[in-house]
Write a protein that holds these residues in place. Structure first.
Motif, PDB file in Angstrom:
ATOM      1  N   LEU A   1      36.602  -2.840  29.612  1.00  0.00           N
ATOM      2  CA  LEU A   1      35.863  -3.692  30.586  1.00  0.00           C
ATOM      3  C   LEU A   1      36.813  -4.515  31.330  1.00  0.00           C
ATOM      4  O   LEU A   1      37.734  -5.031  30.854  1.00  0.00           O
ATOM      5  CB  LEU A   1      34.834  -4.776  30.072  1.00  0.00           C
ATOM      6  CG  LEU A   1      33.577  -4.040  29.219  1.00  0.00           C
ATOM      7  CD1 LEU A   1      32.613  -5.099  28.838  1.00  0.00           C
ATOM      8  CD2 LEU A   1      32.990  -2.741  30.173  1.00  0.00           C
TER       9      LEU A   1
ATOM     10  N   ALA B   1      34.856  -0.963  24.746  1.00  0.00           N
ATOM     11  CA  ALA B   1      34.988  -0.263  26.238  1.00  0.00           C
ATOM     12  C   ALA B   1      35.982  -1.309  26.726  1.00  0.00           C
ATOM     13  O   ALA B   1      36.192  -2.447  26.593  1.00  0.00           O
ATOM     14  CB  ALA B   1      33.731  -0.181  27.039  1.00  0.00           C
TER      15      ALA B   1
ATOM     16  N   THR C   1      34.381  -0.907  34.489  1.00  0.00           N
ATOM     17  CA  THR C   1      35.455  -0.194  33.216  1.00  0.00           C
ATOM     18  C   THR C   1      36.520   0.084  33.905  1.00  0.00           C
ATOM     19  O   THR C   1      36.703   0.329  35.092  1.00  0.00           O
ATOM     20  CB  THR C   1      34.593   1.169  32.639  1.00  0.00           C
ATOM     21  OG1 THR C   1      34.376   2.004  33.801  1.00  0.00           O
ATOM     22  CG2 THR C   1      33.320   0.848  31.981  1.00  0.00           C
TER      23      THR C   1
END
Length: 319
Positions: free
Chosen positions: A107, A105, A220
């Protein structure tokens, strides 16, 4: 009387969402408009005190983020798993816990929300009087526990070929030590205190091997792009909560108990070893993050190098 029809696909989605809610899980959360509900995932121990204070004392609303919920998970790793899965909008955890998930992801760590040179402790069996006598280290793989264990071996020039690493979850470490299955473990509270209660003793803290532990609050990339203002307001609320925690620990401990049921004495004991603070990332933070990334790469916990200067959102928090 009119009738509405629901397609099989729509019915399946609705039933899926209902079952998730019934099980206590949140459905995946999209990027949100201003004023929409925000969920922050955190662990369930006192290092997250500022979040519990902000929630219990309604500081998020005071600072312009009125619809914020703090969701507790077993630990920071589970909180970040929820963030990766879009089940929460923000998540808080330590450095390696973030770095091992960057391949899954985008992040964006926004700020440091805690720091300590003593919260992680090396606890050994009473027969082990110095670290050079350790032959079996208990570790929580892929976490700061494994990282500081590596620092200990390096700093004390121990022979790594003669040391066995025993992987474990944190709650099992005190029992492994008491049984003699391991000689020592380097991990965060409350597990060092529990190890001491079962006959162990503290040999050193993470600061002794050159490490200051920090927690990062992250979003995110997609959510952050649409919600910079509310993210900034959340950090302002946490900054006030951190100040309350530093100046009035008993007041903060009451909030922790109200939200998590952790007894006040346990929180007060933990707060002695930590500094709740909200601040921007420093050059030292960046250096440490890159060192942890290199360590995780050497352990094959990540598959490719990570340039943390492109990940940490330096300058986002202006406290």
């Amino acid at each position: 009387m009119t009738h509405s029809t629901v397609s099989p696909q729509r019915r399946k989605l609705l039933l899926g969402a209902a079952s998730m809610l019934a099980a206590g899980a949140a459905p995946a959360l999209p990027a949100l408009a201003q004023g929409a509900p925000v969920t922050i995932g955190v662990g369930a121990d006192p290092v997250f005190t500022a979040f519990f204070v902000a929630a219990n004392e309604k500081l998020f609303a005071k600072h312009g983020a009125p619809n914020v919920t703090v969701q507790s998970y077993t630990d920071g790793g589970e909180a970040l798993n929820a963030l990766v899965a879009n089940q929460v909008n923000l998540g808080c955890a330590g450095e390696p816990t973030h770095i091992v998930r960057l391949s899954r992801a985008e992040l964006r760590p926004l700020a440091v929300t805690y720091q300590s040179k003593t919260y992680l402790k090396l606890v050994a069996r009473k027969e082990i009087t110095s670290a050079d006598k350790i032959r079996k280290f208990g570790i929580v793989a892929g976490s700061v526990s494994e990282y500081v264990t590596g620092l200990t071996i390096k700093q004390l020039k121990l022979d790594a070929s003669k040391i066995e690493m025993v992987r474990s979850g944190p709650p099992e470490l005190p029992a492994l030590l008491a049984r003699g299955d391991i000689d020592a473990y380097f991990v965060w509270e409350p597990w060092p205190t529990l190890g001491v209660q079962q006959g162990g003793h503290v040999l050193m803290t993470c600061g002794d091997v050159g490490y200051t532990s920090t927690l990062w609050l992250s979003a995110t990339a997609g959510w952050l792009a649409a919600n910079k203002e509310v993210a900034g307001n959340i950090l302002k609320a946490l900054a006030e909560a951190a100040e309350i925690t530093r100046k009035d620990p008993p007041r903060a401990a009451q909030s922790v108990q109200a939200v998590t049921r952790i007894p006040v004495p346990q929180t007060l004991n933990s707060l002695k070893d930590m500094e709740p603070v909200v601040r921007d990332f420093t050059d030292t933070d960046l250096k440490t993050a890159n060192a942890i990334g290199d360590f995780l790469l050497s352990k094959q916990a990540i598959k490719a190098p990570v340039d943390m200067s492109k990940v940490l959102q330096r300058g986002f928090y202006k406290g």
